[in-house]
Design a protein around this motif. Structure first.
Motif, PDB file in Angstrom:
ATOM      1  N   LYS A   1      -5.071   6.350  22.388  1.00  0.00           N
ATOM      2  CA  LYS A   1      -5.434   5.647  23.635  1.00  0.00           C
ATOM      3  C   LYS A   1      -4.587   6.144  24.804  1.00  0.00           C
ATOM      4  O   LYS A   1      -5.107   6.375  25.911  1.00  0.00           O
ATOM      5  CB  LYS A   1      -5.264   4.143  23.447  1.00  0.00           C
ATOM      6  CG  LYS A   1      -6.303   3.512  22.524  1.00  0.00           C
ATOM      7  CD  LYS A   1      -6.097   2.008  22.417  1.00  0.00           C
ATOM      8  CE  LYS A   1      -7.194   1.361  21.564  1.00  0.00           C
ATOM      9  NZ  LYS A   1      -7.006  -0.104  21.452  1.00  0.00           N
ATOM     10  N   THR A   2      -3.294   6.330  24.548  1.00  0.00           N
ATOM     11  CA  THR A   2      -2.401   6.835  25.603  1.00  0.00           C
ATOM     12  C   THR A   2      -2.831   8.220  26.053  1.00  0.00           C
ATOM     13  O   THR A   2      -2.908   8.515  27.262  1.00  0.00           O
ATOM     14  CB  THR A   2      -0.946   6.882  25.086  1.00  0.00           C
ATOM     15  OG1 THR A   2      -0.553   5.573  24.679  1.00  0.00           O
ATOM     16  CG2 THR A   2       0.005   7.378  26.167  1.00  0.00           C
ATOM     17  N   ASP A   3      -3.128   9.083  25.070  1.00  0.00           N
ATOM     18  CA  ASP A   3      -3.567  10.456  25.388  1.00  0.00           C
ATOM     19  C   ASP A   3      -4.843  10.454  26.223  1.00  0.00           C
ATOM     20  O   ASP A   3      -4.947  11.194  27.208  1.00  0.00           O
ATOM     21  CB  ASP A   3      -3.800  11.245  24.102  1.00  0.00           C
ATOM     22  CG  ASP A   3      -2.503  11.580  23.369  1.00  0.00           C
ATOM     23  OD1 ASP A   3      -1.432  11.450  23.987  1.00  0.00           O
ATOM     24  OD2 ASP A   3      -2.573  11.945  22.174  1.00  0.00           O
TER      25      ASP A   3
ATOM     26  N   ASN B   1      -6.031   8.060  28.152  1.00  0.00           N
ATOM     27  CA  ASN B   1      -5.744   7.556  29.516  1.00  0.00           C
ATOM     28  C   ASN B   1      -5.123   8.639  30.386  1.00  0.00           C
ATOM     29  O   ASN B   1      -5.518   8.822  31.541  1.00  0.00           O
ATOM     30  CB  ASN B   1      -4.809   6.347  29.438  1.00  0.00           C
ATOM     31  CG  ASN B   1      -5.567   5.050  29.186  1.00  0.00           C
ATOM     32  OD1 ASN B   1      -6.334   4.603  30.021  1.00  0.00           O
ATOM     33  ND2 ASN B   1      -5.367   4.461  28.018  1.00  0.00           N
ATOM     34  N   LEU B   2      -4.165   9.367  29.824  1.00  0.00           N
ATOM     35  CA  LEU B   2      -3.502  10.435  30.581  1.00  0.00           C
ATOM     36  C   LEU B   2      -4.477  11.564  30.912  1.00  0.00           C
ATOM     37  O   LEU B   2      -4.471  12.099  32.032  1.00  0.00           O
ATOM     38  CB  LEU B   2      -2.318  10.984  29.772  1.00  0.00           C
ATOM     39  CG  LEU B   2      -1.108  10.056  29.639  1.00  0.00           C
ATOM     40  CD1 LEU B   2      -0.095  10.633  28.651  1.00  0.00           C
ATOM     41  CD2 LEU B   2      -0.443   9.832  31.008  1.00  0.00           C
TER      42      LEU B   2
ATOM     43  N   GLN C   1      -2.764   3.887  19.010  1.00  0.00           N
ATOM     44  CA  GLN C   1      -2.126   3.690  20.312  1.00  0.00           C
ATOM     45  C   GLN C   1      -1.844   5.035  20.986  1.00  0.00           C
ATOM     46  O   GLN C   1      -2.031   5.186  22.201  1.00  0.00           O
ATOM     47  CB  GLN C   1      -0.818   2.898  20.152  1.00  0.00           C
ATOM     48  CG  GLN C   1      -0.241   2.396  21.469  1.00  0.00           C
ATOM     49  CD  GLN C   1      -1.248   1.573  22.268  1.00  0.00           C
ATOM     50  OE1 GLN C   1      -1.859   0.648  21.763  1.00  0.00           O
ATOM     51  NE2 GLN C   1      -1.431   1.938  23.538  1.00  0.00           N
ATOM     52  N   GLU C   2      -1.423   6.015  20.184  1.00  0.00           N
ATOM     53  CA  GLU C   2      -1.176   7.358  20.730  1.00  0.00           C
ATOM     54  C   GLU C   2      -2.474   7.963  21.257  1.00  0.00           C
ATOM     55  O   GLU C   2      -2.490   8.610  22.313  1.00  0.00           O
ATOM     56  CB  GLU C   2      -0.580   8.255  19.642  1.00  0.00           C
ATOM     57  CG  GLU C   2       0.867   7.949  19.314  1.00  0.00           C
ATOM     58  CD  GLU C   2       1.390   8.784  18.155  1.00  0.00           C
ATOM     59  OE1 GLU C   2       0.572   9.512  17.529  1.00  0.00           O
ATOM     60  OE2 GLU C   2       2.595   8.706  17.863  1.00  0.00           O
TER      61      GLU C   2
END
Length: 378
Positions: A13-15, A17-18, A10-11
């Motif tokens: 994926k978040t990274d 996206n950002l 999840q981290e």
């Protein structure tokens, strides 16, 4: 443990996206874009599946377009490096990126006045798209990419002196070396007959370099290229011999054998050349007659005596002796005259290597009628 893995995914994926948002909203800030791309690249290196998610959110397409549209060389280079890394790390991403459109973009980077680094990155992307990928090999041929690489092979290095302490020469050499590696994957793994036929047009140029610059930085990549381009392809092997390739390899081998008494590196380099010779004659034993003009068998036997050789290197030399003597009585005679038979018998009794023993037995079998030929010579 499972929740910890889920958290990391999840981290990631978040990274991603950002970072993708950063790329999109920093179009006027090439330094920020480069830094974002470098970070994306490092995520791909840590997680081979990260590229799949990045593709799902449109990241791969955006980076591909960025490489094409950005006015800044540093961004283009970073974008290409990122694409190359994800293609190298993940087969699915390799297949996704393997399109005629991307190959055509890369050809443009190689054909215009791009700087050397941008060309190197373009060649790197081609290499990873083609490696272990028949579709990539086909696209490289059909888009004209192999022709562009062939032209670079001919023109990137202009002087036989090859002064690698000169920064510009060293950068050009790095590009040329990358081109060699990429041409190698275009013809091999999997073997591609059509690409071999296309690339063999470079043999005369390769011969010129071999004869004029006997340095490991040239010999190793060119011998790899020649060996893979003619491997298991009798038509290409015949063409190589017809343009004097076997004569050139023989002359280089003679020089290296002479130098081997002074430098260990010449022994190791000679083995590289020997393997290339063997790739040429293995399917066409009659080509051994070309080698007999240069007394290559005696050179092979002299090299075989070097204590620095490991069993694999000795095997390569003995196997080449086998193919030299398979259909050429003159080479058999040279083996006999230079005390090759006792040397091979000794290798056979001392070695525990099964492949080496088979190769030595092969040579001895070839020479079973040598006494009759020797009497005729006398």
């Amino acid at each position: 443990m499972e929740s910890e893995d889920t958290k990391k995914i999840q981290e990631m994926k978040t990274d991603l996206n950002l970072l993708l948002e950063c790329l999109k909203y920093q179009m006027d800030n090439p330094l920020s874009q480069k830094e974002a791309l470098v970070t994306i690249h490092s995520i791909f290196e840590q997680n081979s599946n990260a590229g799949v998610y990045f593709q799902e959110i449109g990241g791969l397409m955006f980076v591909q377009n960025l490489a094409k549209s950005s006015e800044h060389s540093m961004v283009k280079e970073a974008a290409l490096y990122t694409l190359g890394t994800v293609a190298e790390q993940n087969v699915y991403c390799q297949q996704t990126l393997c399109t005629s459109e991307l190959f055509e973009d890369l050809i443009l980077f190689l054909s215009n006045d791009s700087n050397t680094n941008l060309k190197r990155m373009s060649v790197y992307v081609i290499l990873v798209l083609v490696s272990n990928n028949r579709i990539g090999q086909t696209l490289a041929r059909e888009t004209g990419c192999i022709k562009v690489l062939s032209q670079l092979f001919r023109i990137v290095l202009s002087k036989y002196e090859l002064n690698l302490s000169d920064k510009n020469v060293f950068q050009s050499y790095q590009l040329w070396s990358s081109v060699c590696s990429t041409l190698c994957v275009c013809v091999n793994n999997p073997q591609n007959d059509e690409n071999q036929m296309l690339c063999c047009s470079l043999f005369p140029h390769a011969n010129d370099w071999l004869i004029n610059c006997i340095k490991p930085e040239i010999i190793r990549p060119i011998c790899s290229f020649i060996g893979l381009t003619l491997a298991n392809n009798t038509y290409v092997q015949k063409y190589f011999v017809s343009v004097g390739g076997l004569d050139v390899l023989s002359q280089v081998l003679m020089q290296l054998e002479s130098d081997s008494h002074k430098t260990l590196s010449s022994v190791k380099l000679a083995v590289v050349v020997i393997k290339t010779v063997d790739a040429c004659i293995a399917d066409n034993p009659t080509f051994g007659e070309v080698l007999s003009k240069y007394h290559i068998v005696s050179k092979l036997l002299a090299l075989l005596l070097h204590e620095s050789l490991d069993s694999e290197e000795k095997f390569s030399i003995i196997l080449t002796l086998g193919h030299c003597t398979e259909a050429c009585e003159e080479n058999q005679y040279h083996l006999f005259k230079n005390n090759g038979l006792p040397l091979l018998i000794q290798a056979l009794t001392e070695s525990q290597n099964e492949e080496l023993n088979k190769a030595a037995t092969f040579v001895l079998y070839n020479c079973k009628n040598i006494r009759k030929y020797t009497k005729r010579k006398m």
